[in-house]
Design a protein around this motif. Structure first.
Motif, mmCIF file in Angstrom:
data_model
loop_
_atom_site.group_PDB
_atom_site.id
_atom_site.type_symbol
_atom_site.label_atom_id
_atom_site.label_comp_id
_atom_site.label_asym_id
_atom_site.label_seq_id
_atom_site.Cartn_x
_atom_site.Cartn_y
_atom_site.Cartn_z
ATOM 1 N N LEU A 223 0.899 -1.226 -0.108
ATOM 2 C CA LEU A 223 -0.233 -0.023 -0.110
ATOM 3 C C LEU A 223 0.885 1.218 0.152
ATOM 4 C CD1 LEU A 223 -2.781 -0.902 2.540
ATOM 5 C CD2 LEU A 223 -2.898 -1.034 -0.170
ATOM 6 N N HIS A 224 2.207 1.244 0.332
ATOM 7 C CA HIS A 224 3.278 2.331 -0.029
ATOM 8 C C HIS A 224 4.034 2.095 -1.207
ATOM 9 C CE1 HIS A 224 5.137 5.571 1.225
ATOM 10 N NE2 HIS A 224 5.908 5.262 2.367
ATOM 11 N N GLY A 225 5.371 1.567 -0.849
ATOM 12 C CA GLY A 225 6.318 1.576 -1.805
ATOM 13 C C GLY A 225 6.048 0.368 -2.726
ATOM 14 N N GLY A 226 5.559 -0.650 -2.205
ATOM 15 C CA GLY A 226 5.469 -1.870 -3.196
ATOM 16 C C GLY A 226 4.424 -1.668 -4.328
ATOM 17 N N ALA A 227 3.665 -0.747 -4.433
ATOM 18 C CA ALA A 227 2.733 -0.643 -5.439
ATOM 19 C C ALA A 227 3.241 -0.893 -6.834
ATOM 20 C CB ALA A 227 1.732 0.466 -5.226
ATOM 21 N N ASN A 228 4.499 -0.206 -7.003
ATOM 22 C CA ASN A 228 4.964 -0.268 -8.602
ATOM 23 C C ASN A 228 5.101 -1.568 -8.803
ATOM 24 O OD1 ASN A 228 7.245 -0.686 -6.974
ATOM 25 N ND2 ASN A 228 8.340 1.271 -7.370
ATOM 26 N N GLN A 229 5.626 -2.769 -8.276
ATOM 27 C CA GLN A 229 5.994 -3.729 -8.579
ATOM 28 C C GLN A 229 4.477 -4.703 -8.787
ATOM 29 O OE1 GLN A 229 8.109 -6.367 -5.697
ATOM 30 N NE2 GLN A 229 7.211 -8.261 -6.678
ATOM 31 N N MET A 230 3.443 -4.218 -8.093
ATOM 32 C CA MET A 230 2.100 -4.599 -8.163
ATOM 33 C C MET A 230 1.455 -4.174 -9.513
ATOM 34 S SD MET A 230 1.929 -6.445 -5.732
ATOM 35 C CE MET A 230 0.035 -6.913 -5.711
ATOM 36 N N VAL A 231 2.038 -2.876 -10.019
ATOM 37 C CA VAL A 231 1.489 -2.416 -11.271
ATOM 38 C C VAL A 231 1.864 -3.259 -12.454
ATOM 39 C CG1 VAL A 231 1.586 -0.468 -12.984
ATOM 40 C CG2 VAL A 231 1.511 -0.003 -10.720
ATOM 41 N N ILE A 232 3.073 -3.570 -12.539
ATOM 42 C CA ILE A 232 3.788 -4.605 -13.444
ATOM 43 C C ILE A 232 2.968 -5.843 -13.474
ATOM 44 C CG2 ILE A 232 5.784 -5.637 -14.285
ATOM 45 C CD1 ILE A 232 5.878 -2.934 -14.781
ATOM 46 N N GLU A 233 2.798 -6.589 -12.612
ATOM 47 C CA GLU A 233 2.111 -7.621 -12.631
ATOM 48 C C GLU A 233 0.596 -7.705 -12.878
ATOM 49 O OE1 GLU A 233 2.233 -9.424 -8.431
ATOM 50 O OE2 GLU A 233 4.503 -9.092 -8.246
ATOM 51 N N MET A 234 0.182 -6.259 -12.736
ATOM 52 C CA MET A 234 -1.397 -6.246 -13.134
ATOM 53 C C MET A 234 -1.401 -6.067 -14.875
ATOM 54 S SD MET A 234 -3.829 -2.886 -12.323
ATOM 55 C CE MET A 234 -2.735 -1.794 -13.115
ATOM 56 N N LEU A 235 -0.297 -5.217 -15.172
ATOM 57 C CA LEU A 235 -0.114 -5.043 -16.630
ATOM 58 C C LEU A 235 -0.091 -6.429 -17.398
ATOM 59 C CD1 LEU A 235 1.743 -1.520 -16.857
ATOM 60 C CD2 LEU A 235 -0.732 -1.985 -17.113
ATOM 61 N N GLU A 236 0.971 -7.146 -16.776
ATOM 62 C CA GLU A 236 1.342 -8.406 -17.467
ATOM 63 C C GLU A 236 0.096 -9.387 -17.538
ATOM 64 O OE1 GLU A 236 4.543 -9.764 -14.900
ATOM 65 O OE2 GLU A 236 6.223 -8.849 -16.437
ATOM 66 N N LYS A 237 -0.907 -9.267 -16.712
ATOM 67 C CA LYS A 237 -2.239 -10.072 -16.435
ATOM 68 C C LYS A 237 -2.974 -9.569 -17.641
ATOM 69 C CE LYS A 237 -2.168 -11.458 -11.476
ATOM 70 N NZ LYS A 237 -2.959 -11.156 -10.322
ATOM 71 N N ILE A 238 -2.910 -8.201 -17.709
ATOM 72 C CA ILE A 238 -3.945 -7.770 -18.905
ATOM 73 C C ILE A 238 -3.049 -8.188 -20.284
ATOM 74 C CG2 ILE A 238 -4.634 -5.436 -19.808
ATOM 75 C CD1 ILE A 238 -4.659 -4.200 -17.121
ATOM 76 N N GLY A 239 -1.927 -7.877 -20.531
ATOM 77 C CA GLY A 239 -1.353 -8.575 -21.546
ATOM 78 C C GLY A 239 -1.406 -7.723 -22.787
ATOM 79 N N HIS A 240 -2.616 -6.985 -23.233
ATOM 80 C CA HIS A 240 -2.741 -6.422 -24.144
ATOM 81 C C HIS A 240 -3.775 -5.306 -24.221
ATOM 82 C CE1 HIS A 240 -3.650 -5.419 -28.738
ATOM 83 N NE2 HIS A 240 -2.688 -6.042 -28.861
ATOM 84 N N PRO A 241 -3.630 -4.135 -24.930
ATOM 85 C CA PRO A 241 -4.483 -2.832 -24.533
ATOM 86 C C PRO A 241 -5.995 -3.296 -24.842
ATOM 87 C CG PRO A 241 -2.764 -2.311 -25.821
ATOM 88 C CD PRO A 241 -2.632 -3.730 -25.872
ATOM 89 N N GLN A 242 -6.328 -4.121 -25.723
ATOM 90 C CA GLN A 242 -7.531 -4.495 -25.930
ATOM 91 C C GLN A 242 -8.292 -5.519 -24.761
ATOM 92 O OE1 GLN A 242 -7.290 -6.772 -29.667
ATOM 93 N NE2 GLN A 242 -7.048 -8.756 -28.505
ATOM 94 N N ASN A 243 -7.614 -5.879 -23.983
ATOM 95 C CA ASN A 243 -8.013 -6.628 -22.774
ATOM 96 C C ASN A 243 -8.379 -5.902 -21.401
ATOM 97 O OD1 ASN A 243 -7.447 -9.049 -24.387
ATOM 98 N ND2 ASN A 243 -5.405 -9.193 -23.560
ATOM 99 N N ALA A 244 -7.787 -4.437 -21.604
ATOM 100 C CA ALA A 244 -7.800 -3.453 -20.572
ATOM 101 C C ALA A 244 -9.281 -3.315 -19.954
ATOM 102 C CB ALA A 244 -7.004 -2.346 -20.941
#
Length: 400
Positions: A223-244
Motif C-alpha cells: 500500500l506504500h512503496g510496493g505498489a509499482n511492482q504490483m502495477v507490472i504484475e497487473m499489466l502483465e495479466k492484462i497482456g494487451h491494450p484490448q484486454n484492459a
C-alpha cells in the motif's frame, strides 16, 4: 475525542522540506517545483536542497558529490551478512536488515546530546547512508542470483553508477538521465507512512541507521512503496491494450484495487506521474527500433484512459507508481527491485526529515480511543466455558 483512521489530515509536524497542493496537482521541494527540478537538477543537487534548504553553489555540490563517490564501497563484513541471507530474500527485506546492521559499523550516541558540535557526525552518517543505499541494492541483485557483486566506480554519477553496478555495462546516457529524474521524483513526498516512521523512530534518538531501517520496513508494504511492482504484475495479466477494459471493469465490480491509481493527497493526476509519462514516452519512442511504444506502455495508457472514464469524477488518477514501474521494467530491472530503488531515492527525504526532527525534537506519544471491555472478573481455568476460540469465531463471522 474523535478518532481519525490513518491520521488522515491530522498535522503531525511543522516542516519546511516539501509541500503538496492536491487540488492543483502541485509538489515542491523547499519551494522549487518538482517539474523544474526533474528537468534541470540532479539527484545529488536535489538531495543537498532537501537536506539544507538551499540550492548549493558549484563548489558545495562538487564537494558533496565527491563525498558520495568516496563512500559507495561497503565494508566486507556487511557483504558477509548479505551472503548469509537466503537467496529468496526480497531486496527490501535485505535492505532493512543490512541498513540496520550499519549501526554496528557507524555507532554513535553523541548526536543525542544535541548541539552544533555533533553536526559532523550527522553530516557524515547522512552521506554514508545515502551512498550505501544504491550500492546495497545493486550488489544484492547479483548476490541473490548466485554471482559476485560488481564494485562501484568513482568516475560515474549516482544514477550512472547504479546502472553500471546492476548491468555491468557502461551506462546509457539517456537511461541514466531518466533514472536520475526518477530518483528526484521519488526523493521526498511530505509526511507519508515511511517518512512518519522516520520521524517517530528518530524522535526516540535511535541510531540513524535504525531510523532508516524502520522507514524501509514501512515502505516495503504494497500500500506504500510496493505498489509499482504490483502495477507490472497487473499489466502483465492484462497482456494487451484490448484486454484492459474487461479487466478494469471486473476489478471495479469486485471492488478490488487498481494498482497505481489514486493517491490520498491528490484530487488530480499525480504531477510525478505526469512528468514520468512524458519523459518515458519520449525516450521509449527514441529507443524503439519500430518507432512505436512497447505493448506494456500502450496497455498502461489504455488502462489510464479507462480508469479516467470510470474514476476521474472521484479524483482518482495515476500516481507515480503507475509509470515508474513500467519505466524500470523497460530499463531491464527485475520487478523485485522496484521498491528498493524507491527506497534508494527516498533515503534523501528520510534523512532530511530525521535532521529536521532533531532540531526541535520531542518524542511522539499519541493517545487512543479505547473500545475494549470494561471491568472484567478473572475466572480460574475450571470456570471458563469460552476462550480464545470464541473470539476467533466471532472474527471469522465478521469477515464472512
Amino acid at each position: 475525542m474523535q478518532y481519525i483512521p490513518g491520521l488522515a489530515g491530522v498535522p503531525a509536524t511543522e516542516s519546511k522540506i516539501s509541500y503538496i497542493d492536491g487540488q492543483k496537482g502541485l509538489l515542491t521541494y523547499r519551494g522549487y517545483n518538482i517539474m523544474e527540478l526533474a528537468e534541470k537538477s540532479s539527484f545529488e543537487e536535489t538531495t543537498l536542497l532537501l537536506l539544507f534548504g538551499e540550492l548549493p553553489t558549484r563548489d558545495e555540490l562538487n564537494d558533496f558529490d565527491q563525498q558520495l563517490r568516496e563512500n559507495r564501497r561497503v565494508k566486507y563484513n556487511i557483504r558477509e551478512i548479505m551472503k548469509n541471507l537466503p537467496e529468496t530474500t526480497h531486496p527490501m527485506h535485505m535492505l532493512q536488515v543490512v541498513v540496520a546492521s550499519l549501526a554496528s559499523f557507524y555507532p554513535s550516541t553523541e548526536y543525542m546530546k544535541g548541539g552544533t558540535e555533533n553536526q559532523d557526525y550527522i553530516n557524515d552518517v547522512t552521506v554514508k547512508i545515502i551512498a550505501h543505499m544504491a550500492t546495497l541494492v545493486a550488489q544484492w541483485e547479483h548476490m541473490r542470483n548466485g554471482y559476485d557483486p560488481i564494485e562501484p566506480r568513482k568516475d560515474l554519477t549516482y544514477a550512472e553508477n547504479f546502472l553500471y553496478m546492476v548491468t555491468g555495462e557502461e551506462p546509457d546516457p539517456d537511461w541514466a538521465r531518466l533514472l536520475d529524474a526518477c530518483l528526484i521524483l521519488h526523493a521526498e513526498h511530505t509526511i507519508n507512512a515511511s517518512t512518519f516512521t522516520t520521524m517517530v523512530t528518530g524522535s526516540t534518538l535511535a541510531n540513524p541507521c535504525s531510523v532508516i531501517s524502520s522507514a524501509i520496513a514501512s515502505l516495503s508494504g504494497p500500500l506504500h512503496g510496493g505498489a509499482n511492482q504490483m502495477v507490472i504484475e497487473m499489466l502483465e495479466k492484462i497482456g494487451h491494450p484490448q484486454n484492459a477494459r474487461a479487466f478494469i471493469e471486473d476489478r471495479l465490480a469486485k471492488k478490488k484495487v487498481i494498482w497505481g491509481m489514486g493517491h490520498r493527497e491528490y484530487k488530480t493526476k499525480d504531477p510525478r506521474a505526469t512528468i514520468l509519462q512524458q519523459l518515458s514516452e519520449k525516450l521509449l519512442l527514441k529507443k524503439s527500433e519500430s518507432g512505436e511504444l512497447s505493448q506494456m506502455f500502450e496497455t498502461a495508457l489504455e488502462v489510464e484512459r479507462i480508469c479516467e472514464e470510470y474514476l476521474g469524477h472521484k479524483g482518482v488518477y495515476p500516481n507515480v507508481d503507475f509509470y515508474s514501474g513500467i519505466l524500470y521494467k523497460e530499463m531491464g530491472f527485475d520487478p523485485k527491485m522496484f521498491t528498493s530503488i524507491f527506497a534508494v531515492a527516498r533515503s534523501a527525504g528520510w534523512m532530511a526529515h530525521w535532521r529536521e526532527q532533531l532540531q526541535n525534537n520531542k518524542i511522539f506519544r499519541p493517545t487512543q480511543v479505547y473500545t475494549g471491555a470494561g471491568n472484567s472478573c478473572y475466572l480460574s481455568l475450571d470456570q471458563r466455558s469460552d476462550g480464545i476460540r470464541s473470539v476467533l469465531s466471532k472474527q471469522n463471522n465478521l469477515e464472512e
